[in-house]
Design a protein around this motif. Structure first.
Motif, PDB file in Angstrom:
ATOM      1  N   UNK A 109       0.963  -1.250  -0.020  1.00 47.95           N
ATOM      2  CA  UNK A 109       0.113   0.187  -0.039  1.00 47.95           C
ATOM      3  C   UNK A 109       0.935   1.413   0.077  1.00 47.95           C
ATOM      4  N   UNK A 110       1.968   1.201   0.651  1.00 46.32           N
ATOM      5  CA  UNK A 110       2.806   2.421   0.878  1.00 46.32           C
ATOM      6  C   UNK A 110       4.386   2.141   1.140  1.00 46.32           C
ATOM      7  N   UNK A 111       5.305   3.001   1.129  1.00 47.94           N
ATOM      8  CA  UNK A 111       6.626   2.801   1.540  1.00 47.94           C
ATOM      9  C   UNK A 111       6.611   2.204   3.067  1.00 47.94           C
ATOM     10  N   UNK A 112       5.858   2.416   4.018  1.00 49.37           N
ATOM     11  CA  UNK A 112       5.852   1.882   5.323  1.00 49.37           C
ATOM     12  C   UNK A 112       5.629   0.547   5.301  1.00 49.37           C
ATOM     13  N   UNK A 113       4.746   0.033   4.260  1.00 52.36           N
ATOM     14  CA  UNK A 113       4.605  -1.480   4.238  1.00 52.36           C
ATOM     15  C   UNK A 113       5.907  -1.981   3.716  1.00 52.36           C
ATOM     16  N   UNK A 114       6.336  -1.407   2.477  1.00 52.42           N
ATOM     17  CA  UNK A 114       7.637  -1.851   2.077  1.00 52.42           C
ATOM     18  C   UNK A 114       8.688  -2.144   3.084  1.00 52.42           C
ATOM     19  N   UNK A 115       8.803  -1.128   3.899  1.00 52.30           N
ATOM     20  CA  UNK A 115       9.857  -1.034   5.131  1.00 52.30           C
ATOM     21  C   UNK A 115       9.515  -2.164   5.956  1.00 52.30           C
ATOM     22  N   UNK A 116       8.141  -2.406   6.372  1.00 46.70           N
ATOM     23  CA  UNK A 116       7.933  -3.759   7.270  1.00 46.70           C
ATOM     24  C   UNK A 116       8.211  -4.869   6.640  1.00 46.70           C
ATOM     25  N   UNK A 117       8.023  -5.120   5.369  1.00 43.57           N
ATOM     26  CA  UNK A 117       8.413  -6.473   4.650  1.00 43.57           C
ATOM     27  C   UNK A 117       9.886  -6.795   4.394  1.00 43.57           C
ATOM     28  N   UNK A 118      10.831  -5.578   4.229  1.00 44.93           N
ATOM     29  CA  UNK A 118      11.976  -5.538   4.141  1.00 44.93           C
ATOM     30  C   UNK A 118      12.829  -5.869   5.668  1.00 44.93           C
TER      31      UNK A 118
END
Length: 120
Positions: A109-118
């Motif tokens: 959904x957003x870059x925060x979700x990307x950070x969580x996945x990384x």
């Protein structure tokens, strides 16, 4: 903003600008992959840069673009709210769910979700 090479959770990420050129074909995907060769392991592309053909799976465009990223071993992350698109397409909803179980192509959904996945 222009495309920006940055590090997120210790991973080099090319974060693409929403106002950048549309990704309408495989050559556009290869151009992003070429830009990623400057050190990115992940390319985060706003969903708005993809046209309807990408999200209409019967065109085959999503598969072609995703396969290019897989072949070059660069993760593709499509960033944006796809709820309206997935509500209207069981096939797209299934693709998003299946992709997010893997490690090569993610829909977030957003870059925060990307950070969580990384961070996992």
């Amino acid at each position: 903003m222009t495309d920006l090479m940055t590090e997120r959770r210790g991973v080099p990420v090319l974060v693409c600008d929403e106002a950048g050129p549309p990704i309408a074909g495989t050559q556009d995907a290869l151009d992003l992959i070429g830009a990623a060769f400057s050190g990115a392991q992940v390319v985060a592309v706003p969903a708005a840069r993809f046209g309807d053909d990408f999200f209409t799976l019967r065109t085959g465009l999503a598969g072609e673009i995703m396969q290019k990223f897989v072949n070059y071993r660069i993760r593709l992350v499509v960033v944006g709210d796809l709820s309206a698109r997935t509500a209207g397409s069981t096939a797209l909803r299934d693709l998003v769910a299946e992709s997010n179980r893997g490690d090569q192509v993610w829909f977030v959904a957003d870059l925060d979700e990307l950070d969580a996945r990384l961070a996992r």
